[in-house]
Design a protein around this motif. Structure first.
Motif, PDB file in Angstrom:
ATOM      1  N   VAL A  75       0.075  -6.151  -8.087  1.00  0.00           N
ATOM      2  CA  VAL A  75      -1.314  -5.899  -8.278  1.00  0.00           C
ATOM      3  C   VAL A  75      -1.711  -4.403  -8.869  1.00  0.00           C
ATOM      4  O   VAL A  75      -2.181  -4.116  -9.533  1.00  0.00           O
ATOM      5  CB  VAL A  75      -2.252  -5.970  -6.853  1.00  0.00           C
ATOM      6  N   LEU A  76      -0.808  -3.572  -8.203  1.00  0.00           N
ATOM      7  CA  LEU A  76      -0.806  -2.242  -8.815  1.00  0.00           C
ATOM      8  C   LEU A  76      -0.412  -2.157 -10.335  1.00  0.00           C
ATOM      9  O   LEU A  76      -0.842  -1.348 -11.131  1.00  0.00           O
ATOM     10  CB  LEU A  76       0.374  -1.074  -8.161  1.00  0.00           C
ATOM     11  N   LEU A  77       0.745  -2.892 -10.633  1.00  0.00           N
ATOM     12  CA  LEU A  77       1.007  -2.823 -11.989  1.00  0.00           C
ATOM     13  C   LEU A  77      -0.010  -3.437 -12.850  1.00  0.00           C
ATOM     14  O   LEU A  77      -0.246  -3.107 -14.175  1.00  0.00           O
ATOM     15  CB  LEU A  77       2.326  -3.808 -12.185  1.00  0.00           C
ATOM     16  N   TRP A  78      -0.646  -4.315 -12.406  1.00  0.00           N
ATOM     17  CA  TRP A  78      -1.892  -4.950 -13.052  1.00  0.00           C
ATOM     18  C   TRP A  78      -3.027  -3.967 -13.226  1.00  0.00           C
ATOM     19  O   TRP A  78      -3.543  -3.993 -14.372  1.00  0.00           O
ATOM     20  CB  TRP A  78      -2.364  -6.172 -12.407  1.00  0.00           C
ATOM     21  N   LEU A  79      -3.419  -3.295 -12.338  1.00  0.00           N
ATOM     22  CA  LEU A  79      -4.371  -2.204 -12.581  1.00  0.00           C
ATOM     23  C   LEU A  79      -3.829  -1.068 -13.501  1.00  0.00           C
ATOM     24  O   LEU A  79      -4.649  -0.545 -14.257  1.00  0.00           O
ATOM     25  CB  LEU A  79      -4.700  -1.671 -11.087  1.00  0.00           C
ATOM     26  N   LEU A 120      -7.457   2.182 -20.991  1.00  0.00           N
ATOM     27  CA  LEU A 120      -8.574   3.358 -21.018  1.00  0.00           C
ATOM     28  C   LEU A 120      -8.111   4.604 -21.391  1.00  0.00           C
ATOM     29  O   LEU A 120      -8.733   5.515 -22.127  1.00  0.00           O
ATOM     30  CB  LEU A 120      -9.420   3.282 -19.597  1.00  0.00           C
ATOM     31  N   PHE A 121      -7.206   5.043 -20.943  1.00  0.00           N
ATOM     32  CA  PHE A 121      -6.589   6.455 -21.209  1.00  0.00           C
ATOM     33  C   PHE A 121      -5.100   6.435 -21.446  1.00  0.00           C
ATOM     34  O   PHE A 121      -4.344   5.467 -21.402  1.00  0.00           O
ATOM     35  CB  PHE A 121      -6.500   7.300 -19.858  1.00  0.00           C
ATOM     36  N   ASN A 122      -4.650   7.481 -22.152  1.00  0.00           N
ATOM     37  CA  ASN A 122      -3.105   7.815 -22.324  1.00  0.00           C
ATOM     38  C   ASN A 122      -2.751   8.509 -21.430  1.00  0.00           C
ATOM     39  O   ASN A 122      -3.263   9.039 -20.361  1.00  0.00           O
ATOM     40  CB  ASN A 122      -3.132   8.442 -24.070  1.00  0.00           C
TER      41      ASN A 122
END
Length: 287
Positions: free
Chosen positions: A218-222, A229-231
């Protein structure tokens, strides 16, 4: 030898050899009449006396005690000398930790503001220019500043005929070399951190615990959404701002933040327990 006395008694005057203490030959002058009634012998007839055992043993015992005390004192001094560098290193590390805490809590506003502004300016420059250009401009700016200060002190020396003092002499004399003990300590800490990280990542990827692996997924998916959205530089800027701002906010509103964090932690713990009870192959963690 036999001597006739006035009372008709016969007294014997003889030299009787006796063996004293520690094999010493002692000569005793006595009379046979001492054993008879009215002989009246006294202790002054004894010429040799036995040396007392207690007085002879006291000097040796005193010397042994002094030697033991000297040895124990030297041993304690050696242990203190060995432990002293550890105490000094501990004090240095505690001082470093305290200085970092003071920076994060804005104890010295000027110092913290300068450091925070320099980091943010560098990160924003990296968003507009390449890293090589940013490093070159930073080095050129630092070199221009140091050369200007060096020339300024030289001009003052020529005008006022004073003793020339190098403006950066204290930094030039600063010892920046690491000792063997420090290198060993830092290398051991680095190796331990890397080993524990690799071991933890291995357990997550190879699904040692199903629930932990799912949370990692789940953390990797987020992170995929955050990356869209950000670099990396934007995330780094946000992290730096959080590091310098969050501790200050937490100090001002510590009670309210702890209350909400306690409620959130309890809900997450209950939800995790429910999911773990329904998942096959998951093991309950021992707290």
């Amino acid at each position: 030898m036999t001597v006739a006395g006035d009372g008709g008694g016969i007294a014997t005057l003889g030299r009787v050899p006796a063996v004293g203490w520690a094999g010493t030959s002692v000569t005793t002058l006595g009379s046979a009449g001492d054993a008879l009634p009215g002989g009246g012998g006294d202790d002054s007839n004894t010429i040799g006396q036995r040396p007392p055992l207690a007085h002879a043993a006291l000097p040796r015992l005193h010397q042994s005690q002094q030697a033991t005390e000297v040895q124990s004192h030297a041993e304690s001094r050696r242990h203190r000398a060995l432990d002293q560098p550890d105490h000094r290193r501990t004090e240095v590390f505690e001082a470093d930790d305290q200085s970092v805490i003071d920076l994060l809590y804005w104890e010295d506003v000027k110092k913290t503001g300068t450091l925070f502004g320099a980091i943010i300016l560098t990160l924003f420059s990296l968003t507009q220019f390449s890293s090589i250009s940013v490093l070159a401009y930073l080095a050129l700016s630092a070199l221009s500043l140091t050369i200007s200060l060096r020339l300024y002190t030289s001009v003052l020396h020529l005008l006022y005929k004073t003793q020339e003092v190098h403006p950066f002499q204290s930094y030039l004399d600063l010892d920046i070399c690491f000792s063997q003990e420090q290198l060993r300590k830092y290398s051991e800490a680095t190796v331990l951190y890397l080993t524990s990280s690799v071991d933890h990542l291995r357990r997550l990827i190879l699904v040692e615990d199903l629930l932990d692996s799912l949370k990692f997924g789940v953390l990797l998916w987020l992170l995929t959404y955050i990356g869209a959205l950000f670099n990396g530089l934007t995330v780094t800027i946000l992290v730096v701002v959080g590091v310098f701002i969050v501790p200050l906010i937490y100090r001002k509103h510590k009670a309210q933040i702890n209350q909400y964090l306690g409620l959130l932690r309890g809900q997450i713990k209950d939800l995790t327990a429910k999911i773990q009870a329904k998942l096959p192959g998951s093991r309950p963690k021992v707290e």
